[in-house]
Enzyme design. Structure first.
Site, PDB file in Angstrom:
ATOM      1  N   GLY A  13      -1.907   0.224  24.982  1.00 49.61           N
ATOM      2  CA  GLY A  13      -2.161   1.644  24.738  1.00 49.61           C
ATOM      3  C   GLY A  13      -3.638   1.878  24.479  1.00 49.61           C
ATOM      4  O   GLY A  13      -4.485   1.463  25.265  1.00 49.61           O
ATOM      5  N   SER A  38       2.504  -2.262  21.659  1.00 47.74           N
ATOM      6  CA  SER A  38       3.117  -2.740  20.423  1.00 47.74           C
ATOM      7  C   SER A  38       2.342  -2.216  19.234  1.00 47.74           C
ATOM      8  O   SER A  38       1.114  -2.373  19.164  1.00 47.74           O
ATOM      9  CB  SER A  38       3.144  -4.274  20.382  1.00 47.74           C
ATOM     10  OG  SER A  38       3.571  -4.722  19.121  1.00 47.74           O
ATOM     11  N   ILE A  41       0.172  -4.802  17.333  1.00 52.05           N
ATOM     12  CA  ILE A  41      -1.133  -5.269  17.808  1.00 52.05           C
ATOM     13  C   ILE A  41      -2.241  -4.305  17.430  1.00 52.05           C
ATOM     14  O   ILE A  41      -3.319  -4.702  17.004  1.00 52.05           O
ATOM     15  CB  ILE A  41      -1.093  -5.483  19.335  1.00 52.05           C
ATOM     16  CG1 ILE A  41      -0.068  -6.574  19.669  1.00 52.05           C
ATOM     17  CG2 ILE A  41      -2.470  -5.845  19.870  1.00 52.05           C
ATOM     18  CD1 ILE A  41       0.170  -6.770  21.137  1.00 52.05           C
ATOM     19  N   VAL A  44      -8.579  -1.397  19.201  1.00 51.56           N
ATOM     20  CA  VAL A  44      -9.931  -1.578  18.661  1.00 51.56           C
ATOM     21  C   VAL A  44     -10.405  -0.288  18.017  1.00 51.56           C
ATOM     22  O   VAL A  44     -10.855  -0.257  16.885  1.00 51.56           O
ATOM     23  CB  VAL A  44     -10.894  -2.047  19.775  1.00 51.56           C
ATOM     24  CG1 VAL A  44     -12.327  -2.069  19.256  1.00 51.56           C
ATOM     25  CG2 VAL A  44     -10.484  -3.439  20.249  1.00 51.56           C
ATOM     26  N   VAL A  46     -13.018   1.758  18.148  1.00 53.22           N
ATOM     27  CA  VAL A  46     -14.363   1.928  17.610  1.00 53.22           C
ATOM     28  C   VAL A  46     -15.151   2.970  18.403  1.00 53.22           C
ATOM     29  O   VAL A  46     -15.907   3.747  17.847  1.00 53.22           O
ATOM     30  CB  VAL A  46     -15.121   0.584  17.604  1.00 53.22           C
ATOM     31  CG1 VAL A  46     -16.588   0.799  17.267  1.00 53.22           C
ATOM     32  CG2 VAL A  46     -14.480  -0.355  16.590  1.00 53.22           C
ATOM     33  N   LYS A  77     -22.080  16.213  21.819  1.00 54.71           N
ATOM     34  CA  LYS A  77     -23.123  15.204  21.935  1.00 54.71           C
ATOM     35  C   LYS A  77     -24.066  15.560  23.081  1.00 54.71           C
ATOM     36  O   LYS A  77     -23.635  15.666  24.230  1.00 54.71           O
ATOM     37  CB  LYS A  77     -22.499  13.821  22.183  1.00 54.71           C
ATOM     38  CG  LYS A  77     -23.528  12.717  22.416  1.00 54.71           C
ATOM     39  CD  LYS A  77     -22.844  11.391  22.742  1.00 54.71           C
ATOM     40  CE  LYS A  77     -23.874  10.334  23.118  1.00 54.71           C
ATOM     41  NZ  LYS A  77     -23.257   9.049  23.491  1.00 54.71           N
ATOM     42  N   VAL A 180       4.665  -8.110  24.689  1.00 50.88           N
ATOM     43  CA  VAL A 180       4.842  -8.965  25.858  1.00 50.88           C
ATOM     44  C   VAL A 180       4.723 -10.430  25.435  1.00 50.88           C
ATOM     45  O   VAL A 180       3.714 -10.840  24.835  1.00 50.88           O
ATOM     46  CB  VAL A 180       3.796  -8.645  26.945  1.00 50.88           C
ATOM     47  CG1 VAL A 180       3.965  -9.579  28.143  1.00 50.88           C
ATOM     48  CG2 VAL A 180       3.907  -7.185  27.379  1.00 50.88           C
ATOM     49  N   LEU A 328     -11.512  -2.866  28.009  1.00 53.04           N
ATOM     50  CA  LEU A 328     -11.967  -4.163  27.519  1.00 53.04           C
ATOM     51  C   LEU A 328     -11.363  -5.330  28.278  1.00 53.04           C
ATOM     52  O   LEU A 328     -11.928  -6.421  28.302  1.00 53.04           O
ATOM     53  CB  LEU A 328     -11.648  -4.295  26.027  1.00 53.04           C
ATOM     54  CG  LEU A 328     -12.228  -3.213  25.108  1.00 53.04           C
ATOM     55  CD1 LEU A 328     -11.801  -3.450  23.679  1.00 53.04           C
ATOM     56  CD2 LEU A 328     -13.742  -3.161  25.228  1.00 53.04           C
ATOM     57  N   ILE A 341     -15.874   4.192  27.797  1.00 53.10           N
ATOM     58  CA  ILE A 341     -14.935   5.162  28.370  1.00 53.10           C
ATOM     59  C   ILE A 341     -15.377   5.563  29.773  1.00 53.10           C
ATOM     60  O   ILE A 341     -14.544   5.790  30.665  1.00 53.10           O
ATOM     61  CB  ILE A 341     -14.790   6.375  27.436  1.00 53.10           C
ATOM     62  CG1 ILE A 341     -14.044   5.946  26.160  1.00 53.10           C
ATOM     63  CG2 ILE A 341     -14.055   7.523  28.120  1.00 53.10           C
ATOM     64  CD1 ILE A 341     -13.894   7.037  25.127  1.00 53.10           C
TER      65      ILE A 341
END
Length: 494
Positions: A13, A38, A41, A44, A46, A77, A180, A328, A341
């Site tokens: 996700g 899951s 898990i 990240v 950030v 931004k 998984v 990633l 992104i």
């Protein structure tokens, strides 16, 4: 759709997974899109600063700006302020705007260099969005077709993933909660199905690996080699921590402050500040890096700092057999220019047309996709190196090494073209346009050895008048704009 990918499974996700699921469900209504993730898990979460291309993604999938800003504690931004990169105490701005003509007798930056110190301030004052940022002001665009500047967003990455998940489910994406534990291969080496911890099986024709640094499919299962960029970009750690929003103005830009062995980010959201310290562990130990981050905070830390470890680079191929890596899972470049992104979006932007053909892509089409994505990683790599290699700092081992490094040949050629003739050379698959490259060159005080003789077709007095008029016009336009905070309040109240 006979012969095409009818069952698409997104693994993981977070921002990458839910961007992929939303885009695929929107673009391929005849395909079934299923995402497995899951809660054990986590993500990240950030990357809270973005690149202007995200607005194209929002338009394509039908995201309302006000709704998005409310849901993600978002702000606007206009670019990035760099502090202490060339020398301590100096700062410059990487704008999302433009500097007018970049070549020929009308090149604005060239005339700026010609007239010298004539009370014009910095080159940034010839760019509308830089002036807006310096004054803390913002105004939305009346028309995308007539765009005098560009902008992106800051937002909470976890909330953004949740926002996209809601949208994707409304578009028909199936969500499966599960971990998984086994990947079953096809006879040709591709992936046939995923086995979950509870015994369920997920079959698919195409698998999108958004499993983060784990790279469950592209890395662990298919063993796709990793192209390591750490020779040029040695940072390999990041501490991240949110802090309280103080009474300081809500700036419409990200800040990147160079430190002893890396740099610190400051990202203003509507309810807090996102902070981080990206550093090279070969030059600085983790605990000292943590202390340096906490010293950068404007207000009280809202959580314990979290440490991330990474290697800068990318998988040699992003598309192998029937697996496509995004986010990633396909690669990572330090977040100096907020490109994570952008790379997800670029991957989707080149992938989806190949899936809309109603047939599996040819080997040549997949090769083109892989070549293009690898080049895009390399182009952005070069742009990030540019920020380091032009430094005049010699006050720590990192900066001394970065100033004397041998840069990649592709960057060396661009530096030569600029130094010798003021040419802002652009390759295919660039992540940043020539205006962005100019902003870094100018901010780092890196100018060509000679100017285009064609600039002299305009007298010095004529050039000076044109520059003064442009500067005055932008100052007047910005003075009439609301503050960033006022505009943001009005937008989210809609």
């Amino acid at each position: 759709m006979d012969g095409a990918y009818k069952r698409i499974v997104v693994v993981g996700g977070g921002t990458a997974g839910w961007m992929a699921a939303t885009a695929l469900a929107s673009a391929l209504p005849a395909s079934t899109v299923e995402l497995v993730e899951s809660e054990e898990i986590g993500i990240v979460g950030v990357g809270e600063a973005t690149f202007p291309s995200i607005r194209n993604f929002h338009r394509l999938v039908g995201i309302d700006e006000a709704e998005f800003l409310r849901a993600t504690n978002g702000t606007y931004k206009l670019g990035i302020e760099f502090r202490d990169w060339r020398e301590r105490g100096e700062r410059y701005f990487h704008t999302f705007g433009d500097f007018g003509a970049l070549s020929g007798p009308d090149a604005l930056w060239g005339h700026f260099r010609r007239v010298g110190d004539a009370g014009l301030g910095t080159l940034g004052e010839q760019c509308l969005s830089t002036v807006m940022a310096s004054q803390g002001r913002f105004q939305g665009l009346a028309s995308e077709e007539e765009r005098p500047f560009n902008y992106a967003y800051h937002f909470d990455a976890a909330l953004y993933a949740a926002f996209l998940r809601k949208l994707a489910l409304q578009r028909g994406v199936r969500r499966t909660e599960g971990r998984v534990v086994e990947v079953v291969r096809r006879a040709d080496g591709g992936v046939a199905r995923l086995m979950l911890a509870d015994g369920r099986a997920l079959d698919g024709d195409l698998f999108i690996d958004c499993s983060g640094f784990a790279a469950l499919l592209l890395g662990r299962t298919l063993n796709e080699p990793f192209v390591d960029f750490s020779h040029w970009l040695p940072v390999d750690r990041a501490w991240a921590v949110p802090s309280e929003l103080t009474g300081a103005a809500l700036t419409p830009y990200t800040r990147a402050t160079a430190l002893e062995a890396g740099w610190a980010w400051r990202i203003p959201l509507s309810n807090r500040i996102g902070n981080g310290h990206v550093f090279a562990s070969r030059y600085l130990d983790e605990e000292r890096a943590r202390e340096q981050l906490l010293q950068q905070l404007d207000g009280r830390a809202l959580a314990e700092p979290r440490l991330l470890r990474f290697t800068t680079g990318h998988r040699q191929r992003s598309w192998v057999r029937n697996v496509v890596g995004l986010g990633l899972a396909s690669g990572f470049l330090e977040p100096l220019e907020s490109t994570s992104i952008f790379l997800i979006q670029s991957g989707l932007g080149h992938l989806i047309p190949l899936l809309q053909q109603g047939r599996p892509p040819t080997a040549a089409e997949i090769d083109y996709y892989n070549t293009g994505m690898a080049r895009q990683f390399a182009r952005i790599r070069d742009f990030i190196i540019l920020h380091y290699c032009l430094t005049a700092r010699r006050d720590s081992p990192l900066w001394r090494d970065m100033a004397s490094m041998t840069v990649p040949d592709t960057l060396a050629f661009k530096l030569h073209a600029w130094r010798q003739a003021g040419v802002l050379h652009q390759y295919a698959w660039e992540g940043f346009d020539a205006h962005s490259w100019l902003a870094i060159h100018a901010g780092m005080g890196h100018w060509p050895e000679r100017l285009d003789p064609g600039l002299e077709e305009l007298t010095r007095e004529e050039a000076l008048q044109a520059l003064r008029q442009r500067r005055a016009r932008f100052a007047a336009v910005v003075a009439a704009m609301p503050t960033h905070e006022a505009y943001l309040r009005r937008m989210v109240a809609r």
